[in-house]
Write an enzyme that holds these catalytic residues in place. Sequence first.
Site, short mmCIF file in Angstrom:
data_model
loop_
_atom_site.label_atom_id
_atom_site.label_comp_id
_atom_site.label_asym_id
_atom_site.label_seq_id
_atom_site.Cartn_x
_atom_site.Cartn_y
_atom_site.Cartn_z
N GLY A 24 0.79 -1.31 -0.03
CA GLY A 24 0.16 0.03 -0.06
C GLY A 24 0.65 1.14 0.02
CB SER A 25 0.20 4.70 0.67
OG SER A 25 -0.61 4.78 1.96
CD GLU B 135 7.37 -5.34 -1.71
OE1 GLU B 135 7.81 -4.69 -2.42
OE2 GLU B 135 8.13 -6.37 -1.30
CB CYS C 20 3.35 -0.29 -6.44
SG CYS C 20 3.37 -2.03 -6.82
#
Length: 588
Positions: free
Chosen positions: A278-279, A300, A334
Amino acid sequence: MSGDGQCIFGSMKQLLLEHYSMIYQVVVAVLTIAVIYKAFFNKKNLPVRPKRDIGTSPASLGTGAEIDCVNPATGKSMGIIKSLKTDEVKTCLKAAQVAQAEWGKTSFDERRQILQDFIDMFIKNENELVEASMRDTGKTRFEATFGEILTSCEKLRYLIQNGENALKTEERKVPMLMGTKAARLEYHPLGVIGIIIPWNYPIHSIISAAAAAIFSGNAALVKVSEWSTHSKILFEHLVRKVLANRGHDPNLIQILPGMGETGEALVRCGVDKILFIGSPGTGKRVMKAASDNLTPVILELGGKDPMIVFDDVDLDWALAVVQRGCFINLGQNCISSERVFVHEKIYDQFSKLMAEKINSLKQGPPEEGHFDFGSMTMPAQVDKVEHLVNTAIKEGATLLAGGKRNPAYTKGNYFLPTVLSNVTEKMTIFNEEAFGPVCTLVKFSNEEELVRMANGTAFGLGCSILSTDLKRAERIGSKISTGMLTINDYGASYLVQDLPFGGCKESGFGRFNGPEGLRGFSREVSILTDRYPIKTPVPRLIRYPIDPNSVGIIRSAIYMIYQRGVANKIRAAINFTSQVIRNPKLLM
Ligand SMILES: *[C@@H]1O[C@H](CO)[C@@H](O)[C@H](O)[C@H]1NC(C)=O
Ligand SMILES: *[C@@H]1O[C@H](CO)[C@@H](O)[C@H](O)[C@H]1NC(C)=O
Ligand SMILES: *[C@@H]1O[C@H](CO)[C@@H](O)[C@H](O)[C@H]1NC(C)=O
């Protein structure tokens, strides 16, 4: 000699050419027989377990906040799913621990059998899974087939073929003085892996992480995003069916719906490891929360990947690669090519051709026809992209395509695929992750400037370089801080599942995929034991009470073994020997 050799090779070549078709047929026949033999006569004797009831997942019994599952391509609601509350997450964990206790004892053959069943499940239910993903994310049928089904099948195939190798016990070296010992490293299951995934690939992200987790002998609790929850109903049912049919506990993989509260509960509930995708902002919060229990994390996070286009490339080919890099899954990746660096010699032409192509493509609701692009998934992400694009234009970028919400579809989350040129390092869009359909074209004129710009963000996930000069591409690539480097392609390394996936800097740390991914879900156990059935003596030297002469002997042994220079070593050896002669009992 060489004449003879040539003569022999010459006649062999002749022979091969003359009998080529016969040789070919023999080879095909032998291979066919081998495949049939393997399929019919070489069945492993796997334990036959009585089938189980598919039951109900504790993860589908949430009573928390309501998630309204909306199809982002149409704006229509598909129904309500309830989040899991903190204590309900704990119930899921308990059920997963029960399942893992049994599963952890299975052989790799049994684990492979389940993964093969998963592949069969993907193929048999391909259409339903593709459509579930489309409804959840607004992506096109092509995107769902490619990004959810193909990638998942390849992941499973990789694990079936190579997973065991990655987890095999490894011999480790012992120093000469400990030659009677044997050292090895074993990979044991960790227990329950908590996995938090984003909304861009709601099906693939579940199986990708869960398959690696269970292949390493763990159970998996996967928290899915509140922005793509609906497909979990179908997927969870299929996964449970596969496990129950083979007599395994279907609670081995659970799919948890929920929002931030559920995610936090998962991080804090006592799982043995966390994989968070995620962020960066949420990633930092996950790491903080995980630190209370010292739960290890793999993070990640986002990226701002450079895509570099040199002037020696075939333009048509390069345009196709860059379009994929920027617009596949509408840039909601991403590893999306968020910054495209184009050499000044081809910059204007490249920009023009890119804009022409993107302006000619069609966007619309994927279920209503064939479109190149569907909708974005998360409404707030459309706002973010709109803001970044508007800001870039204000800051001096040139808009060549798109640049606004698609006026033809006011119901869903449509932002037109956008091309911006004249983008510079100072602009907001150069530094902030857009996670949307935007191609930002940056001009570069020399290598030094290129490296400074390409390397100049907080992220370090992936990097693509297009050039016919491979040496140059490697040289530039080695100067950029990145977790993954791809030369002359985009995203292809994701289909090479033997390569670990992950980044550096704000893009996170730890790896999934590849042997490293499997080992990351394992507890490494270092084992030292006797190589031969002889007892290693404990000399007086290191027994309590410690003899006052021990230190001198150890010190001269250190000089004897580690000091440089033969003369020094000999001096130390004499010293060592003389001390030992004075205190012979110390070595016994
Ligand atoms: C960059 O900006 C200049 C000045 O506005 C403009 O003339 C030029 O066409 C732009 N370049 C591209 C490739 O759009
Ligand atoms: C790339 O960036 C990192 C920090 O983000 C820095 O340590 C490194 O020196 C940079 N590389 C080059 C070649 O400038
Ligand atoms: C051995 O080395 C120690 C210092 O480590 C020194 O004090 C001692 O005199 C040496 N003995 C001989 C025999 O060289």
